[in-house]
Design a protein around this motif. Structure first.
Motif, PDB file in Angstrom:
ATOM      1  N   CYS A 184      80.532 156.120  35.956  1.00  0.00           N
ATOM      2  CA  CYS A 184      79.163 155.595  36.020  1.00  0.00           C
ATOM      3  C   CYS A 184      78.189 156.376  35.145  1.00  0.00           C
ATOM      4  N   TYR A 185      78.498 157.611  34.843  1.00  0.00           N
ATOM      5  CA  TYR A 185      77.665 158.399  33.932  1.00  0.00           C
ATOM      6  C   TYR A 185      77.624 157.734  32.548  1.00  0.00           C
ATOM      7  N   ASP A 186      78.731 157.093  32.151  1.00  0.00           N
ATOM      8  CA  ASP A 186      78.810 156.423  30.837  1.00  0.00           C
ATOM      9  C   ASP A 186      77.872 155.225  30.741  1.00  0.00           C
ATOM     10  N   ILE A 187      77.619 154.553  31.864  1.00  0.00           N
ATOM     11  CA  ILE A 187      76.800 153.337  31.818  1.00  0.00           C
ATOM     12  C   ILE A 187      75.336 153.584  32.184  1.00  0.00           C
ATOM     13  N   ALA A 188      75.029 154.775  32.680  1.00  0.00           N
ATOM     14  CA  ALA A 188      73.656 155.077  33.127  1.00  0.00           C
ATOM     15  C   ALA A 188      72.600 154.795  32.067  1.00  0.00           C
ATOM     16  N   PRO A 189      72.790 155.193  30.800  1.00  0.00           N
ATOM     17  CA  PRO A 189      71.750 154.922  29.794  1.00  0.00           C
ATOM     18  C   PRO A 189      71.524 153.427  29.529  1.00  0.00           C
ATOM     19  N   LEU A 190      72.512 152.597  29.886  1.00  0.00           N
ATOM     20  CA  LEU A 190      72.418 151.158  29.641  1.00  0.00           C
ATOM     21  C   LEU A 190      71.965 150.378  30.872  1.00  0.00           C
ATOM     22  N   ASP A 191      71.650 151.103  31.936  1.00  0.00           N
ATOM     23  CA  ASP A 191      71.220 150.501  33.200  1.00  0.00           C
ATOM     24  C   ASP A 191      69.904 151.156  33.633  1.00  0.00           C
ATOM     25  N   PRO A 192      68.819 150.939  32.859  1.00  0.00           N
ATOM     26  CA  PRO A 192      67.552 151.623  33.149  1.00  0.00           C
ATOM     27  C   PRO A 192      66.944 151.255  34.501  1.00  0.00           C
ATOM     28  N   ASP A 193      67.313 150.103  35.056  1.00  0.00           N
ATOM     29  CA  ASP A 193      66.775 149.694  36.356  1.00  0.00           C
ATOM     30  C   ASP A 193      67.557 150.289  37.528  1.00  0.00           C
ATOM     31  N   GLY A 194      68.643 151.008  37.231  1.00  0.00           N
ATOM     32  CA  GLY A 194      69.428 151.649  38.282  1.00  0.00           C
ATOM     33  C   GLY A 194      70.104 150.665  39.223  1.00  0.00           C
ATOM     34  N   ILE A 195      70.566 149.559  38.690  1.00  0.00           N
ATOM     35  CA  ILE A 195      71.239 148.556  39.513  1.00  0.00           C
ATOM     36  C   ILE A 195      72.578 149.097  40.014  1.00  0.00           C
ATOM     37  N   LEU A 196      73.318 149.743  39.114  1.00  0.00           N
ATOM     38  CA  LEU A 196      74.608 150.331  39.457  1.00  0.00           C
ATOM     39  C   LEU A 196      74.443 151.831  39.671  1.00  0.00           C
ATOM     40  N   PRO A 197      75.404 152.473  40.324  1.00  0.00           N
ATOM     41  CA  PRO A 197      75.327 153.932  40.463  1.00  0.00           C
ATOM     42  C   PRO A 197      75.365 154.600  39.086  1.00  0.00           C
ATOM     43  N   HIS A 198      74.738 155.749  38.981  1.00  0.00           N
ATOM     44  CA  HIS A 198      74.721 156.481  37.714  1.00  0.00           C
ATOM     45  C   HIS A 198      75.573 157.742  37.762  1.00  0.00           C
ATOM     46  N   ASP A 199      76.293 157.919  38.851  1.00  0.00           N
ATOM     47  CA  ASP A 199      77.257 159.006  38.948  1.00  0.00           C
ATOM     48  C   ASP A 199      78.468 158.476  39.697  1.00  0.00           C
ATOM     49  N   GLY A 200      79.560 159.200  39.656  1.00  0.00           N
ATOM     50  CA  GLY A 200      80.770 158.769  40.333  1.00  0.00           C
ATOM     51  C   GLY A 200      81.602 157.812  39.494  1.00  0.00           C
TER      52      GLY A 200
END
Length: 186
Positions: free
Chosen positions: A48-64
């Motif tokens: 999820c760290y890989d997708i965090a920059p592409l999910d600015p609204d925080g829809i998905l987890p940003h860690d794990g």
């Protein structure tokens, strides 16, 4: 906005990295999902760290790590006696798992083997992520989804068939990953 997933061939081991196919790297307390005594097919894991920059609204987890499994043996050409068609698949025939933390010291690759001790998995391929339009028809996360749902993962099978892991917005908010569903669209 959505997140496009591109498959990238790598020569190195993809342990605890985002990957499509291969074998899942699971936390010690996670069990490999089974259906009627046989393993579900591992599709991919997403750091999820890989997708965090592409999910600015925080829809998905940003860690794990997010994991996707499905009963697609029949679609891969194996005879199982079970054939899936269009629409929502029965519960238990697909599963999304999530772990909040990734620990390379305690995680293990879980390799499923056949009766001849040969691995059942396809060769692992690395995943690269980029922004895309929500209607992108290729391999993606987020983007277009039915009202009240979020697309966790869309996997095009061929020009006519697409698998889509979806979860209700409310279930996603509570981290109820077991409530995700799999739909085949034609």
């Amino acid at each position: 906005m959505a997140i496009r997933l591109d498959l990238i061939e790598k020569k190195r081991n993809l342990f605890c990295e985002s990957k499509f196919w291969g074998d899942p790297d699971l936390a010690p307390d996670m069990e490999y999902p089974m259906l009627g005594g046989r393993p579900l097919t591992f599709l991919c894991q997403v750091d999820c760290y890989d997708i965090a920059p592409l999910d600015p609204d925080g829809i998905l987890p940003h860690d794990g790590m997010l994991y996707f499994f499905a009963d697609i043996d029949d679609l891969l050409g194996y005879e199982t006696g079970i054939s899936h068609g269009p629409g929502e698949w029965p519960k238990g025939h697909a599963l999304v798992k999530y772990t909040k933390a990734v620990n390379m010291e305690t995680f293990k690759s879980v390799v499923q083997v056949d009766e001849d001790d040969e691995p059942l998995s396809q060769k692992a391929v690395a995943l690269a992520f980029s922004a895309c339009d929500g209607s992108f028809g290729g391999l993606r996360m987020l983007g277009d989804a039915p009202e009240g749902y979020v697309t966790l993962l869309q996997v095009p099978l061929d020009p006519q068939h697409t698998l889509r892991f979806e979860i209700k917005v409310s279930d996603l908010g509570y981290g109820n990953w077991k409530k995700a569903r799999l739909v085949m669209e034609v």
